[in-house]
Design an enzyme around this catalytic site. Structure first.
Site, mmCIF file in Angstrom:
data_model
loop_
_atom_site.group_PDB
_atom_site.id
_atom_site.type_symbol
_atom_site.label_atom_id
_atom_site.label_comp_id
_atom_site.label_asym_id
_atom_site.label_seq_id
_atom_site.Cartn_x
_atom_site.Cartn_y
_atom_site.Cartn_z
ATOM 1 N N LYS A 1 -19.690 -8.116 -12.092
ATOM 2 C CA LYS A 1 -19.656 -7.436 -10.792
ATOM 3 C C LYS A 1 -20.691 -6.309 -10.703
ATOM 4 C CE LYS A 1 -18.568 -5.891 -6.903
ATOM 5 N NZ LYS A 1 -17.618 -6.125 -5.864
ATOM 6 N N LEU B 1 -34.666 -8.317 0.891
ATOM 7 C CA LEU B 1 -36.006 -7.730 0.814
ATOM 8 C C LEU B 1 -36.340 -7.063 2.143
ATOM 9 C CD1 LEU B 1 -38.252 -10.279 -1.136
ATOM 10 C CD2 LEU B 1 -37.305 -8.116 -1.937
ATOM 11 N N ASP C 1 0.865 -1.179 0.000
ATOM 12 C CA ASP C 1 0.000 0.000 0.000
ATOM 13 C C ASP C 1 0.901 1.229 0.000
ATOM 14 O OD1 ASP C 1 -3.254 0.187 0.888
ATOM 15 O OD2 ASP C 1 -2.080 2.041 0.882
ATOM 16 N N CYS D 1 -19.975 0.569 -1.937
ATOM 17 C CA CYS D 1 -20.111 -0.202 -3.187
ATOM 18 C C CYS D 1 -21.408 0.068 -3.940
ATOM 19 C CB CYS D 1 -19.984 -1.683 -2.874
ATOM 20 S SG CYS D 1 -18.437 -2.064 -2.044
ATOM 21 N N THR E 1 -13.512 -3.061 -8.571
ATOM 22 C CA THR E 1 -14.710 -2.900 -9.409
ATOM 23 C C THR E 1 -14.462 -1.763 -10.395
ATOM 24 O OG1 THR E 1 -16.052 -3.626 -7.567
ATOM 25 C CG2 THR E 1 -17.208 -2.480 -9.335
ATOM 26 N N GLU F 1 -18.948 -6.707 3.354
ATOM 27 C CA GLU F 1 -18.356 -6.270 4.617
ATOM 28 C C GLU F 1 -19.110 -6.970 5.738
ATOM 29 O OE1 GLU F 1 -17.962 -2.022 4.918
ATOM 30 O OE2 GLU F 1 -17.122 -1.906 2.913
#
Ligand code: UGA
Length: 438
Positions: free
Chosen positions: A206, A252, A32, A262, A123, A154
């Site tokens: 995706k 639902l 990173d 996301c 993504t 998550e």
């Protein structure tokens, strides 16, 4: 000899992927650019809350299979490089910001060994993988690039990474698929479905999956609006339609809608990309999905005004939950926190509780009041809003907390509290998509 893997970007996706791959026996090096993140991870600490991840990560560091670095040259030894960096929404539009993906590729390209593979997991808008692959071949003709989207949630990141419900690999060459089969040998042994696709299809899988999930949530929230208008109960409706296996009962849960890093940005980026492709009409419905989702937040605020007054100046409001969903400390595009901020902006005195997300919420909205104790949050409240369905909130005893608040009125923004229990304790119980007369 087992493959050596590198993971570029150590957020939710990358840190989890790195730890899980190490637990499967691979040597993994995580990279990173943020030095502070690397320092923490190297000590076995995870800079965000994800159940089970810290234990797994520190175990793998101790085993010697997992290391972290902020020196990209250290990745040269790896056979496979996973790109796991973020693709946030751009500041002034709907599109995805590809800065991090592009710079990850530039940083790694020349380091890839002959026959080595770069695997995108981020993504991205369809078409990105082909562009990246062309650029990689330009810089390093003996390397290859594949796309392998990630579907982890998550809160369940470790489980979803170790035991995904499918593996999707976008490849141009058989040799790339072969390498990925080696990486995922354990899953293949467990009969995890394996879908080979071309690069654009893999990228699209995706965003199509996230668009479908967002659509399912907004569908039930649209039904909630109808139930409110017609005097129905959306929780019963959801249960009833969910028994049809073609529909299914998951996703639902009506309420204040979807948030997080996301779903919201992915449907927006999809619309932006479709427009570039001249196919905007095909996903025009996502605009409506987004609008229904944002409307749910306004409906909660309307309920608050209805019970207190149009003028919220000085009203004491207690909010249970700040994270975008339970078992997460993530507040990115959190519906709960958005509602809290809007009510506060209207003049109310808002106190927010969350078991894990207070530090992140505070960074985003420092002007809100935060309490780390539920009772302190509820003290003298004129209305209580339940906005993230943490288990501890379902365990609150409405009889006990009734004496703490000023007015016993609760709005269940997630349809997760036991209405009967709260009403029997003398609370006025409000919810989205259910009759609010009692
Ligand atoms: C989502 C997808 O579920 C993952 O498959 C995907 O890999 C991930 O995005 C990603 O793209 O990285 P996540 O953002 O962790 O995962 O959260 P979800 O569990 O999908 O929940 C999203 C939001 O929808 C939350 O705010 C949740 O409260 C809300 N939600 C979910 C509802 O309002 N109702 C439901 O019935 C379900």
């Amino acid at each position: 000899m087992a493959l050596k893997l590198s993971v570029i970007g150590t957020g939710y996706l990358g840190a989890t992927h790195a730890a899980c791959m190490a637990s499967l026996g691979f040597d993994v090096i995580g990279f990173d650019t943020e030095a502070s993140k690397i320092e923490l991870l190297s000590k076995g600490k995870v800079p965000f809350y994800e159940p089970g991840l810290e234990e797994l990560l520190s175990e793998q560091i101790k085993s010697g299979r997992l290391t972290f670095t902020n020196n990209v040259a250290d990745l040269a030894d790896a056979d496979v490089h996973f790109i796991c960096v973020g693709t946030p929404q751009i500041k002034n539009g709907n599109a995805a910001d590809l800065t991090y993906v592009n710079s990850a590729l530039e940083a790694i390209a020349k380091l890839v060994k002959p026959g080595g593979l770069v695997v995108g997991k981020s993504t991205v808008p369809v078409g990105t993988a082909t562009k990246l692959r062309n650029r990689l071949l330009e810089l390093n003709p003996k390397a290859d690039l594949a796309w392998n989207p990630e579907f982890l949630r998550e809160g369940f990141a470790v489980e979803d990474t170790l035991r995904p419900n499918r593996l999707v690999v976008g490849v141009v060459n058989d040799s790339a698929e072969q390498i990925l089969k080696e990486v995922y040998a354990t899953n293949l042994k467990d009969k995890t479905p394996w879908v080979r696709a071309d690069l654009p299809t893999a990228e699209l899988v995706k965003v199509a999956a996230n668009s479908f999930l967002a659509t399912k949530i907004s569908f039930i929230n649209a039904m909630a609006e109808i139930c409110e208008a017609a005097g129905g109960d959306v929780t019963v409706l959801a249960k009833a339609i969910g028994y049809d296996p073609r529909i299914g009962s998951r996703f639902l849960q009506a309420g204040i809608g979807f948030g997080g890093g996301c779903l919201p940005k992915d449907i927006r980026a999809f619309m932006a990309r479709a427009e570039e492709l001249g196919a905007s009409q095909a996903v025009e419905f996502l605009k409506e999905i987004d609008a229904i989702n944002l409307r749910a937040r306004q409906r909660v605020i309307e309920l608050v005004r209805k019970d207190l007054s149009d003028d919220l100046q000085g009203k004491k409001v207690a909010i249970l939950g700040a994270a975008f969903k339970p078992d997460s400390d993530d507040v990115r595009d959190s519906p709960a926190l958005d509602i809290a901020a809007q009510i506060q902006a209207a003049g109310a005195v808002v106190t927010v509780h969350d078991p894990k997300a207070i530090a992140n919420a505070q960074k985003r909205f420092p002007a809100l009041n935060f309490a780390d104790d539920v009772n302190a949050t509820l003290k003298d409240a004129e209305i209580v809003l339940h906005l993230t369905e943490w288990k501890i909130y379902q365990e609150i005893d409405p009889v006990k907390v009734k004496s703490i608040v000023k007015n016993p009125i609760v709005i269940d923004g997630r349809n997760a509290l036991d209405r009967h229990l709260w009403q029997s304790a003398g609370w006025k119980f409000r919810a989205l998509g259910r009759s609010n007369n009692e």
